[in-house]
Design an enzyme around this catalytic site. Structure first.
Site, short mmCIF file in Angstrom:
data_model
loop_
_atom_site.label_atom_id
_atom_site.label_comp_id
_atom_site.label_asym_id
_atom_site.label_seq_id
_atom_site.Cartn_x
_atom_site.Cartn_y
_atom_site.Cartn_z
N ASP A 1 28.43 12.76 -72.62
CA ASP A 1 28.85 11.60 -72.89
C ASP A 1 30.44 11.39 -72.73
O ASP A 1 30.77 10.20 -72.60
CB ASP A 1 28.55 11.28 -74.47
CG ASP A 1 28.86 9.92 -75.20
OD1 ASP A 1 28.64 8.82 -74.46
OD2 ASP A 1 29.46 9.87 -76.07
N HIS B 1 35.29 10.76 -69.29
CA HIS B 1 36.56 10.46 -69.91
C HIS B 1 37.68 11.75 -69.71
O HIS B 1 38.80 11.53 -69.44
CB HIS B 1 36.46 9.81 -71.30
CG HIS B 1 35.43 8.66 -71.63
ND1 HIS B 1 35.37 8.09 -70.50
CD2 HIS B 1 34.66 8.54 -72.71
CE1 HIS B 1 34.44 6.98 -70.97
NE2 HIS B 1 34.04 7.21 -72.31
C1 BG6 Z 1 31.86 5.90 -74.58
C2 BG6 Z 1 31.05 6.74 -75.41
O1 BG6 Z 1 31.92 6.03 -73.33
O2 BG6 Z 1 33.43 6.11 -75.18
C3 BG6 Z 1 31.12 6.83 -76.74
O3 BG6 Z 1 29.71 6.65 -74.76
C4 BG6 Z 1 32.49 6.84 -77.34
O4 BG6 Z 1 30.33 7.78 -77.34
C5 BG6 Z 1 33.57 5.83 -76.52
O5 BG6 Z 1 32.48 6.66 -78.88
C6 BG6 Z 1 34.84 6.32 -76.96
O6 BG6 Z 1 35.69 5.40 -76.34
P1 BG6 Z 1 37.13 4.88 -76.96
O7 BG6 Z 1 37.36 3.83 -76.09
O8 BG6 Z 1 36.61 4.17 -78.33
O9 BG6 Z 1 38.06 6.06 -77.08
#
Ligand code: BG6
Length: 488
Positions: free
Chosen positions: A236, A241
């Site tokens: 995930d 990321h």
């Molecule tokens: C998403 C994930 O890609 O990114 C989520 O699937 C996560 O689980 C989210 O909570 C986090 O994104 P941000 O922008 O809130 O840091």
């Protein structure tokens, strides 16, 4: 006041137009770009889903979504009324064999040159929707296809999706989103590194001891148990990321900001990542799963309780990894990655830990090594910790203090959501912030080595109480290296 250059007129069809992503991110992002005068009035926004809604019902749905996602100062009934004129809705089961595409074709009968199909649907539908768009005769040179992560659940499934989609759309027309790349502070990483002469000479194994990348969340499953339990933190968050942050931190300067130049440099980093086997995964990674605890003063349930009564699961909600990049610049410099749900606080940051001075002339008053802390969210900013003399007589005392650049204090502007930037880049045809096919697949290759190694080891995630910094073993892994997580 930030200036926004209008983009060309476009049509966007959002498949999954009544879903969570459209509601929370896409419609509000388009509304804000409209409000700032970036979207021409001849553009069209068509939500599409299986539900039989009228246009008026969809406009009502979108209004509620956009108002909810706007602060009181951001919301404007007048701007909304104008924006609503761009909206339309088409009932369509895009994956059904006998689906009737005539309605959508009619709505696009005098198309803008730029036509965007945004697949805000389950990834398992990407190939069949791409095929159906093709068969409906809706692809032209100005068409763009936007795919959300996750692209697959491992290398094999990612290749299958990519192959299926590429059979209908050329790679240059495919925009694979990783919304972290649309965050202002993530883009600032490139500016910080490549628009300042200061950092490049010290940006290597010669001066850097190690790098830490943390994306901590205080939230739990947020109603996504079905998806999350099949995915876990590695798939995930890390596969996309965290690896993107690692690439932007570690890559060489690209020849230009052109999409392919940036992406080619990122892929070189991904290819240099040392893959895992069972023994190295045991030593260099930690998996965790949260139990009940206190987050920001509120009692919350554990992961298994959130899943449901009598649930059992080995899915990790936390992972920390000591990654190695086998190339000249980073040889011997560990990149520690860490992400988890239900941690003590929400924060994303990159810490560059420099080496100690080779010899201290200050005797007993010890010095600390410099640190560059890049805070991505919240409290966005950059702090460079330097050593200074504490004023006063009676000996020489040295303190580590930050040169502090806070975004909020420096720029009094509204922070656009990542999707606002990314959607406008899709319209402009700028691919730099989107993932290329080989980039997604390279990331999976490394992640797969860890998934396989964990399976071979057969171990389960370690418990950590919600509201903590993750399992004890994560701190122990650092401690073994004579280091500690930033802020602990
Ligand atoms: C998403 C994930 O890609 O990114 C989520 O699937 C996560 O689980 C989210 O909570 C986090 O994104 P941000 O922008 O809130 O840091």
């Amino acid at each position: 006041m930030a200036e926004f250059l209008p983009v060309a007129s476009f049509d966007i069809v959002i498949f999954g137009g009544t879903g969570d992503l459209a509601q929370r991110k896409l419609l509000p992002a388009l509304f804000h770009r409209w409000k700032d005068g970036q979207i021409p009035a001849t553009s069209r926004i068509i939500g599409s889903a299986r539900s039989a809604l009228t246009r008026a019902e969809y406009v009502e749905f979108a209004a509620a979504a956009c108002e909810k996602a706007s602060s009181v100062a951001e919301w404007s009934g007048e701007a909304w009324a104008e924006f609503a004129c761009l909206l339309d809705y088409q009932t369509l089961d895009a994956t059904a064999e006998n689906a009737d595409w005539d309605g959508l074709r009619e709505k696009l009968d005098t198309p803008n040159d730029i036509g965007i199909f945004y697949l805000a649907t389950a990834p398992s539908l990407y190939v069949s929707i791409a095929k159906a768009i093709d068969q409906a005769g809706l692809i032209s040179a100005g068409t763009r296809l936007v795919l959300e992560k996750p692209i697959g659940t491992d290398l094999k499934s990612a290749e299958k999706i990519n192959e299926g989609v590429c059979a209908h759309f050329p790679e240059q027309q495919i925009y694979r989103i990783d919304h972290y790349l649309g965050k202002e502070t993530v883009q600032n990483l490139m500016v910080l590194r490549f628009a300042n002469t200061l950092f490049e000479p010290v940006w290597s194994r010669n001066t850097i001891d190690h790098v830490q990348i943390t994306v901590a969340e205080d939230l739990g499953l947020e109603g996504r148990a079905g998806y999350y339990d099949r995915s876990g933190a590695l798939r995930d968050m890390v596969q996309n990321h965290l690896l993107q942050l690692l690439c932007l931190t570690a890559m060489e300067a690209p020849a230009s900001l052109d999409g392919d130049d940036v992406r080619t440099e990122k892929i070189k980093v991904l290819k240099a990542l040392k893959r895992f086997d069972a023994p190295s995964a045991e030593r260099l990674t930690v998996r965790g799963q949260y139990t009940a605890g206190l987050v920001n003063g509120t009692a919350v349930r554990g992961y298994l309780e959130e899943l449901g009564p009598d649930a059992s699961s080995d899915t990790e909600t936390f992972v920390s990894i000591k990654a190695k990049i086998d190339n000249w610049r980073w040889s011997g410099v560990p990149f520690y990655l860490r992400t988890g749900k239900r941690m003590a606080s929400r924060r994303s940051e990159i810490v560059i830990q420099f080496k100690d001075v080779p010899h201290s002339i200050f005797g007993r008053s010890s010095t600390q090594a410099n640190q560059l802390v890049i805070r991505l969210q919240p409290d966005e900013g950059v702090r460079l910790f330097v050593q200074i003399k504490e004023p006063g007589p009676g000996g020489l005392r040295i303190k580590s203090q930050p040169l502090n650049l806070s975004y909020a204090d420096t720029f009094a502007v509204r922070y656009p959501d990542a999707y606002e930037r990314l959607l406008m880049d899709v319209v402009r045809g700028n691919l730099a912030l989107f993932m290329r096919r080989d980039e997604v697949e390279s990331a999976w290759r490394w992640v797969d080595s860890l998934i396989d190694a964990w399976a071979e080891n057969g171990s389960s995630p370690e418990d950590y109480p919600a509201g903590s910094e993750g399992p004890l073993s994560s701190a122990v892994m650092m401690d073994r290296d004579g280091r500690s997580w930033w802020g602990s």
